[in-house]
Design a protein around this motif. Structure first.
Motif, short mmCIF file in Angstrom:
data_model
loop_
_atom_site.label_atom_id
_atom_site.label_comp_id
_atom_site.label_asym_id
_atom_site.label_seq_id
_atom_site.Cartn_x
_atom_site.Cartn_y
_atom_site.Cartn_z
N ALA A 285 18.63 -9.40 -9.68
CA ALA A 285 19.12 -10.70 -9.53
C ALA A 285 20.61 -10.47 -9.67
CB ALA A 285 18.60 -11.46 -10.89
N VAL A 286 21.20 -9.79 -10.45
CA VAL A 286 23.32 -10.45 -10.72
C VAL A 286 23.28 -10.02 -9.14
CG1 VAL A 286 25.71 -10.00 -11.93
CG2 VAL A 286 23.16 -10.51 -12.82
N ILE A 287 22.42 -8.88 -8.64
CA ILE A 287 23.81 -8.26 -7.38
C ILE A 287 23.58 -8.61 -5.98
CG2 ILE A 287 24.12 -6.02 -6.30
CD1 ILE A 287 22.80 -4.97 -8.44
N GLU A 288 22.66 -9.39 -5.85
CA GLU A 288 22.24 -9.97 -4.96
C GLU A 288 23.39 -11.00 -4.72
OE1 GLU A 288 18.03 -11.35 -5.05
OE2 GLU A 288 17.46 -8.57 -4.57
N PRO A 289 23.18 -12.37 -5.62
CA PRO A 289 24.20 -13.15 -5.02
C PRO A 289 25.89 -12.36 -5.02
CG PRO A 289 23.37 -13.43 -7.13
CD PRO A 289 22.55 -12.56 -6.43
N LEU A 290 25.64 -12.05 -5.64
CA LEU A 290 27.22 -10.89 -6.17
C LEU A 290 27.40 -10.67 -4.42
CD1 LEU A 290 29.34 -10.90 -7.91
CD2 LEU A 290 28.79 -8.02 -7.98
N ALA B 116 36.34 -5.09 -5.56
CA ALA B 116 36.86 -4.48 -7.51
C ALA B 116 35.99 -5.57 -8.70
CB ALA B 116 37.83 -3.51 -7.05
N LEU B 117 37.10 -6.71 -8.14
CA LEU B 117 37.17 -7.38 -9.57
C LEU B 117 35.62 -8.04 -9.21
CD1 LEU B 117 38.24 -9.16 -11.04
CD2 LEU B 117 38.71 -11.30 -9.99
N SER B 118 35.01 -7.97 -8.65
CA SER B 118 33.71 -8.50 -8.50
C SER B 118 32.40 -7.68 -8.89
CB SER B 118 33.15 -9.01 -7.12
OG SER B 118 33.93 -9.72 -6.36
N LEU B 119 32.84 -6.13 -8.93
CA LEU B 119 31.93 -5.42 -9.20
C LEU B 119 32.31 -5.27 -11.02
CD1 LEU B 119 32.25 -2.65 -6.42
CD2 LEU B 119 29.83 -4.02 -6.56
N LEU B 120 33.63 -5.57 -10.99
CA LEU B 120 33.75 -5.51 -12.68
C LEU B 120 32.63 -6.37 -13.20
CD1 LEU B 120 35.83 -3.32 -14.77
CD2 LEU B 120 36.89 -5.38 -14.66
N VAL B 121 33.61 -7.64 -12.62
CA VAL B 121 32.35 -8.96 -13.30
C VAL B 121 31.09 -8.77 -13.64
CG1 VAL B 121 31.60 -11.28 -13.33
CG2 VAL B 121 34.12 -9.87 -12.89
#
Length: 453
Positions: A152-157, A19-24
């Motif tokens: 580019a943000v989601i893949e490393p996330l 959840a924190l990663s998705l929020l960030v």
């Protein structure tokens, strides 16, 4: 529902991390979107300002030549990302890029930025508002850029979340390892091992639990010791007065022969003999429930069993005891006296409750299983389930206290073995079988066998 503390913590931390990663990620994408719009608007404005002097020059040339609505020819064929038009003070288009669509540009354009459903437009006015230049950028291009930026943000996330989940599980598992070791230490204790648990290296949060368990075991040890001591001492102290009373009664029986009180004296003698047997069984039960069943010395069970069988034969005056033993030693750490008590109770129970004139079959296997079988009526399964409890007896007219199998069960449990009861006996149409499994040391080294021989 998750009942494991480790699973609960791991899932909670993993969900929190995701959840924190998705929020960030969402916040980063929002900031990135604003930055893309700002940079695109700046590029749009810069393009318009660079085109203005060129457009004015072209307009002046066109006015000189008397031409309007001229399209600027492309150097080579290509799709324009940015298109532009130039209008005069009457709103007439006097110049446009080669791919420009006049319908994209609203008629009421004013200086600055304007957004339509499909384009972002920047407008500049020059020559005191007599010339208007508008540059348009399709919004779909900005969406494509935003999509690529989001990926580019989601893949490393996503990779971070995956490694985070694995790392969270490992961290929780490692952090809770002392609790697992503590539980394993408690579970691995022997039946009568009530010594305090070691607290070396134990986390501060677990020490109160260990202290509480140690305190409970100390109180339990004191209670069990008091109970065993009372049972053993009571049985021991009763032996002397009962023996004296039995001797006096036997003398009274001898003196009262042929008189009316002879039978009453014999009844008293039988009762006192029952008390003698009961006190002996109580002492055996106290010994079986004590902490001295296992020995530090590895020893062969065959000679002990042979002595017990010979003694029962002598006392019972019967040759109906069939003993089968392996040729090689049966090595065990059970105390010789404890094993003798176990074997005697099984054999005496079989002799007492078996059918007359039938053999009692006693078998000791090399794997450490002692079984005793006799012939007799089949015992119901509901009766078998409670025969190993103290003072429980089946349907029988034989004399007894109901403690024999309870003593065997207590010794077997203390030695890490298991008592099983069955009826009918294996290989027989009826009868009863009691077997104690797990008496021998598994995979005994040859050096021990040679030493015993």
């Amino acid at each position: 529902m998750l009942h494991s503390l480790q699973a609960r913590l791991a899932v909670a931390l993993a969900v929190g991390l995701a959840a924190l990663s998705l929020l960030v990620g969402a916040a980063a994408f929002h900031v990135l979107q604003d930055e893309i719009d700002r940079i695109s608007d700046s590029a749009l404005q810069e393009t318009a300002q660079r085109l203005v002097p060129l457009a004015v020059t072209d307009i002046l040339d066109l006015n000189t030549q008397g031409s309007t609505g001229q399209r600027v020819a492309a150097v080579r064929a290509h799709d324009e990302l940015l298109t532009y038009i130039v209008r005069d003070q009457t709103g007439k288009t006097v110049l446009q890029s080669h791919d420009a669509d006049p319908g994209v540009f609203p008629a009421d354009l004013k200086a600055g930025f304007t957004s339509t459903a499909s384009h972002r437009i920047y407008t500049e006015t020059v020559l005191q508002g007599t010339v208007l230049l508008a540059v348009a950028e399709p919004l779909v291009e900005r969406r494509h850029v935003s999509t690529r930026a989001a990926l580019a943000v989601i893949e490393p996330l996503l990779v971070l979340i995956l490694f985070g989940l694995v790392g969270t599980w490992l961290i929780v598992k490692t952090g809770l390892r002392p609790i697992s070791l503590f539980c394993e230490g408690v579970a691995s204790r022997g039946r009568d091992d009530l010594t305090p648990l070691a607290k070396a290296g134990m986390p501060t949060e677990i020490e109160p639990i260990a202290d509480a368990v140690n305190d409970l075991m100390q109180r339990l040890d004191r209670a069990l010791s008091a109970e065993r001591s009372f049972t053993a001492n009571s049985a021991h102290e009763l032996r002397t007065p009962i023996a004296a009373a039995l001797a006096q009664t036997q003398r009274l029986v001898a003196e009262a022969q042929g008189t009316p009180i002879e039978q009453r004296a014999r009844n008293v003698e039988i009762t006192l003999q029952t008390l003698v047997r009961l006190s002996e069984k109580l002492m055996q039960l106290a010994r079986a429930e004590g902490a001295h069943v296992l020995s530090d010395i590895v020893q062969d069970l065959r000679p002990v069993l042979q002595l017990v069988v010979d003694d029962v034969r002598r006392i019972a005056r019967s040759n109906q005891l069939a003993l089968t033993q392996p040729d090689e030693p049966v090595l065990s750490r059970i105390d010789q006296d404890a094993f003798a008590i176990l074997a005697r109770n099984l054999i005496e129970n079989a002799v007492k409750h078996g059918t007359d004139a039938t053999a009692v079959r006693i078998t000791l296997t090399s794997g450490g299983t002692l079984s005793v079988r006799n012939r007799g009526p089949i015992v119901p399964s509901e009766t078998l389930a409670r025969l190993s409890q103290p003072f429980e007896r089946g349907t029988t007219t034989a004399k007894g206290s109901g403690l024999g199998l309870a003593i065997v069960n207590a010794i077997a449990q203390a030695a890490g073995a298991r008592l099983t009861l069955g009826s009918p006996a294996a290989g027989m149409p009826d009868g009863f079988e009691a077997a104690v499994e797990g008496l021998a040391i598994p995979d005994s080294p040859p050096v021990f066998r040679e030493r015993v021989r």
